[in-house]
Scaffold this active site. Structure first.
Site, PDB file in Angstrom:
ATOM      1  N   HIS A 145      52.505  60.506  37.007  1.00 32.67           N
ATOM      2  CA  HIS A 145      53.230  59.259  37.249  1.00 32.67           C
ATOM      3  C   HIS A 145      54.238  59.385  38.384  1.00 32.67           C
ATOM      4  CE1 HIS A 145      56.369  60.861  34.361  1.00 32.67           C
ATOM      5  NE2 HIS A 145      57.166  60.229  35.206  1.00 32.67           N
ATOM      6  N   ASP A 175      48.961  63.207  32.098  1.00 34.44           N
ATOM      7  CA  ASP A 175      50.069  62.912  33.009  1.00 34.44           C
ATOM      8  C   ASP A 175      50.457  64.141  33.826  1.00 34.44           C
ATOM      9  OD1 ASP A 175      51.960  61.517  34.378  1.00 34.44           O
ATOM     10  OD2 ASP A 175      53.409  61.399  32.741  1.00 34.44           O
ATOM     11  N   ASN A 252      63.881  63.764  36.837  1.00 37.66           N
ATOM     12  CA  ASN A 252      63.528  65.096  36.351  1.00 37.66           C
ATOM     13  C   ASN A 252      62.035  65.248  36.093  1.00 37.66           C
ATOM     14  OD1 ASN A 252      66.634  65.200  35.212  1.00 37.66           O
ATOM     15  ND2 ASN A 252      65.771  67.229  35.561  1.00 37.66           N
ATOM     16  N   SER A 253      61.303  64.149  36.035  1.00 34.32           N
ATOM     17  CA  SER A 253      59.882  64.227  35.684  1.00 34.32           C
ATOM     18  C   SER A 253      59.147  65.189  36.598  1.00 34.32           C
ATOM     19  CB  SER A 253      59.230  62.848  35.781  1.00 34.32           C
ATOM     20  OG  SER A 253      59.549  62.065  34.677  1.00 34.32           O
TER      21      SER A 253
END
Length: 545
Positions: A145, A175, A252-253
């Site tokens: 994402h 993901d 932070n993803s």
């Protein structure tokens, strides 16, 4: 002021002076009567207590040294991922109307179906995420994402050097994404073993919160493991997350969650929050699951997940007795999709899967993850309980997103369509009653939706398709014919009746994009939103495998 009140105030003032004098004399007397040696002793004790010796804080300084060592090892391999994505937006102004509707009030993806309209102008949006380097020649792991729909990607290293990056491959289901920069001799971090994680273990989360606070680290513990949460409300996503209280925020993803050895045991992916910022519960993809997908992407550019074609849920103390299961463990089969490996193996509703290739299955997530990581074509042996009686079934794992599994046919009022990845069925009185479809709703009922297929995020079983490109659907065969006549590079507009739309349900237009332009994932992980803010999922719903 009344005379009586003046009298009270005056008396109070007259008494204040002698009372103050008495208090002062008592204080002085107590001072002289008090033991001077006791006063000195108390002062000395207080002075002694205020002193801090090296030995008294040795555990804290040792902890600080250990944390700094891990940070110094990990931080050079953490990167900032900056993404530019192109999104269509309508032009400003307006005067041209679509049947009395201002074109700017119609979502851009619907305008082609209502004729005419102003030319859409490309606009750009920007997102910031995180990642980490796993090889000296520039392979970087992040979330899907983060880079979804990216037109350009720029990676900033910890030493402030910047490089353009390209997407090597993605795993939409889990993901995950692998990107690559053209560089050499880069610092790296290694994978750890997430299988042995236990609540209470110390962990650190690295990344770029809010896009501006670059190269940050937070410290916490593993709050829980094997969390079966569902951030995207997609029942087909394997759900086996690590929960941590180490602060994870938008931006932070894709960053690493590391253990005390500085090894990656998870990939920061989403949070539960009502505010958009960290609220004490962050979630990471376990390293063992991620590493499998990452290796496949680097090797082949894609990930092929296995599937059986069943809907499953957990066995718990409440439902175990109804299926004669002695212990509340295993995966309860609540749906068997037709023409799938599960149906060929002989699965039935109410079966409880207890083992796969001799390994115990604890719950629905356990079965889902195990099968998902298997290569299509893998033969497996499943131990089940059927009405309390042990049985053995043999199956061949299917390919999770293979269109070939959805053959086009129309018989007995049913149709399976490879283009959309769904099966539909004519509405009959029994089906209407089962689904609660009002008599005035005409169309075909969605029977199943292909896992990871073109309609995976747009349609659900039990919904009714009433129109295709604004033309009514009268039967499963007519639906098949209508969709077949639409060019593969064009979107499809469906008018869908949804039971959740009100007391009598409701209708809504949905656009199914061409297969090459699917965007079932989240938004880019930028400072203002993203990061998969789940909100209220508890993970106790059904799974599909």
């Amino acid at each position: 002021m009344k005379p009586s009140t003046n009298s009270l105030v005056a008396r109070a003032r007259k008494l204040a002076v002698p009372l103050g004098t008495v208090a002062a004399l008592l204080f002085a007397a107590s001072f002289f009567l008090f033991d001077h040696d006791a006063v000195k002793s108390i002062a000395a004790q207080q002075s002694q207590q205020a002193q801090i010796s090296d030995s008294s804080i040795a555990p804290l300084t040792s902890l600080n040294d250990a944390v700094e060592a891990v940070v110094n090892h990990v931080m050079p391999a953490v990167v900032n991922v900056s993404v530019t994505a192109r999104v269509p937006q309508g032009e400003g102004g307006g005067g041209h109307q679509f049947g009395g509707i201002n074109p700017n009030e119609i979502p851009p993806e619907f305008r082609q179906f209502f004729g005419g309209g102003q030319q859409q102008q490309p606009q750009f949006e920007y997102g910031i995420g995180s990642g980490f380097i796993i090889s000296p020649d520039g392979y970087i792991v992040t979330n899907h994402h983060v880079v979804n729909d990216a037109k350009s990607i720029q990676v900033t290293l910890h030493d402030r050097r910047t490089f353009p990056a390209k997407v090597v491959g993605v795993d939409k289901l889990d993901d995950l994404a692998v990107i690559k920069i053209d560089a050499s001799n880069l610092p790296t971090i290694s994978w750890g073993d997430s299988a042995g994680l236990k609540p209470g273990e110390a962990v650190m989360a690295f990344g770029n919160p809010f896009g501006e606070l670059t190269f940050s680290v937070t410290r916490g513990i593993v709050s829980a493991v094997h969390r079966s949460v569902n951030p995207g409300k997609n029942n087909r996503t394997p759900r086996d997350y690590i929960q941590t209280d180490a602060a994870i925020n938008p931006g932070n993803s894709g960053g690493p969650l590391v253990d005390a050895r500085g090894q990656v045991i998870g990939i920061d992916t989403f949070i539960f929050t009502s505010s958009g910022s960290f609220a004490g519960a962050g979630f990471a993809i376990p390293a063992n699951l991620a590493q499998h997908s990452v290796n496949e992407i680097i090797k082949t550019g894609k990930v092929e997940h296995g599937f059986l074609g069943i809907g499953i849920t957990n066995v718990d103390p409440q439902n175990a007795k109804f299926f004669n299961v002695p212990t509340a463990s295993g995966a309860l089969v609540n749906q068997v999709n037709p023409d799938t490996p599960a149906s060929s193996a002989g699965f039935k509703q109410g079966d409880v899967v207890r083992t796969v290739n001799g390994k115990n299955i604890t719950d629905a997530t356990d079965l889902q993850v195990q099968v998902s990581e298997m290569a299509p074509g893998t033969p497996i042996t499943l131990g089940i309980l059927r009405d309390g009686k042990p049985m053995t079934l043999h199956a061949t794992v299917g390919q999770y997103h293979a269109p070939a599994q959805q053959g086009e046919n129309a018989a007995s009022g049913k149709s399976q369509h490879a283009r959309l990845g769904i099966s539909v069925q004519d509405l009959n009185p029994d089906l209407r009653q089962q689904l609660g479809v009002p008599d005035n709703i005409q169309g075909v009922a969605v029977q199943s939706v292909q896992q990871g297929g073109p309609s995976d995020q747009y349609l659900a079983p039990g919904e009714v398709i009433m129109q295709v490109n604004r033309k009514p659907v009268t039967s499963a065969q007519s639906f098949l014919d209508q969709v077949r006549n639409i060019p593969a590079d064009q979107s499809i507009l469906l008018l869908v009746w949804d039971k959740q739309g009100g007391p009598q349900g409701g209708t809504i237009y949905r656009v199914i994009p061409p297969a090459g332009n699917l965007n079932p994932g989240g938004n880019n992980d930028n400072g203002g939103n993203g990061n998969g803010n789940g909100g209220n999922n508890n993970g106790d719903g059904d799974n599909n495998q």
